[in-house]
Design an enzyme around this catalytic site. Structure first.
Site, short mmCIF file in Angstrom:
data_model
loop_
_atom_site.label_atom_id
_atom_site.label_comp_id
_atom_site.label_asym_id
_atom_site.label_seq_id
_atom_site.Cartn_x
_atom_site.Cartn_y
_atom_site.Cartn_z
CE1 TYR A 63 -53.07 -35.71 23.03
CE2 TYR A 63 -51.54 -34.61 24.32
CZ TYR A 63 -52.88 -34.48 23.24
OH TYR A 63 -52.42 -33.96 21.76
N PRO A 220 -43.33 -40.33 11.80
CG PRO A 220 -41.11 -40.18 13.24
CD PRO A 220 -42.88 -41.14 12.44
#
Ligand SMILES: NC(=O)c1ccc[n+]([C@@H]2O[C@H](COP(=O)([O-])OP(=O)(O)OC[C@H]3O[C@@H](n4cnc5c(N)ncnc54)[C@H](OP(=O)(O)O)[C@@H]3O)[C@@H](O)[C@H]2O)c1
Length: 289
Positions: A63, A220
């Site tokens: 990441y 989402p």
């Protein structure tokens, strides 16, 4: 402040954690690449998570790359004794932010050492081997060679526990012949339920199941049912999605990702949100539909 221990805890390997944890992937820059827009805000989210009782943080050295682990170290080192940091290996990042499988012995060993260095640790609590046989979902294929390398790093004392990510039931069963598998991290949420049967199997085996994209990830969750039921309960749709996961099985550990203090507080507040059987049936219709 909400008492997040109300959501319960779970023990895997020698790690005992509260079921409400935190996923750190959202802290890097856009596309999980480069530095965050606001470094101070990222540090504040990590510190507030731990101050609120979070004792399980999910991360990876890919990441950023390196950025998220360096933020965790800056925000939280020296770490509280009860904090469990779970990382993953099996990929590296291209200069164009691409995700490149990194499964050779040399790449896996380097990844473990990168995680140790950037997190400031002598031993990693849990390392998930992230299968890249399928990038967007599990696909069959042998993990024997990379898992043998990781088990060797465990024997050297660099890794306490091993988990698997983005894997099939068969890969888990095969993996258990090489080393103990304490947790599985796959894509799962109330709209994406491919792993329903696997979750029961893992619960029976005492293995933690840690869904990634619990809120839908980069897209989402959106559902009229979810919004309507949430409005009726005075909760947000995202809180309801997390509460649904908590009631789904006792071995499910939550690692919702956020770069926002407001969202972090909202997510941790689900410790106070118990769902009735009627609410669960209504939410179960989302996947069915
Ligand atoms: N093993 C793997 O292959 C794998 C893959 C992906 C992720 N992971 C792990 O799983 C963790 C969770 O996954 P994720 O972060 O990708 O996805 P997620 O938790 O499903 O969703 C994160 C997204 O939801 C938003 N969000 C969070 N809380 C919210 C709230 N209360 N209201 C509205 N929006 C909200 C975040 O934006 P804001 O930042 O604006 O809040 C972000 O865009 C990651 O952090 C990572 O550690 C593992």
């Amino acid at each position: 402040m909400v008492d997040i221990s109300k959501a319960g805890s779970f023990t895997f390997g020698v790690c005992s954690v509260k079921r409400l944890g935190y996923g750190a992937m959202q802290l890097a820059g856009p596309g999980v690449f480069g530095p965050p827009k606001d470094r101070g805000a990222a540090i504040a989210v990590l510190r507030e998570a731990v101050a609120s009782g979070v004792d399980h943080i999910d991360t990876s050295d890919f990441y950023g790359p390196h950025v998220t682990n360096q933020l965790i170290r800056e925000a939280l080192h020296p770490y509280p004794a009860d904090l469990v940091l779970v990382t993953k290996i099996g990929a590296r990042r291209g200069h164009d932010a691409s995700w490149i499988p990194a499964f050779s012995a040399e790449e896996l060993t380097r990844a473990v050492h990168d995680n140790l260095r950037n997190l400031g640790l002598d031993v990693l609590d849990v390392v998930n081997l992230r299968s890249m046989h399928g990038i967007h979902g599990p696909a069959e294929g042998s993990l024997e060679a990379p898992l043998t390398v990781l088990a060797d790093l465990q024997r050297q004392g660099l890794v306490r526990h091993i988990g698997l990510s983005n894997v099939t039931a068969r890969q888990i069963a095969d993996g258990r012949r090489i080393c103990e598998i304490v947790c599985v991290q796959n894509h799962y949420n109330l709209a994406h339920r491919d792993d329903d049967a696997l979750i029961e199997e893992l619960a029976a085996a005492g293995t933690a199941y840690v869904p990634f994209f619990p809120l839908g990830g980069f897209t989402p969750l959106q559902s009229t049912i979810l919004s309507d039921v949430a409005a009726g309960l005075g909760a947000t749709p995202m809180q309801l999605a997390l509460a649904w996961l908590l009631q789904r099985a006792p071995n499910i550990l939550l690692i919702p990702g956020t770069s926002s203090l407001g969202h972090l507080r909202e997510n941790l507040a689900v410790a106070d949100l118990a769902l009735t059987a009627d609410t669960v049936s209504a939410l179960d219709r989302i996947a069915a539909g």
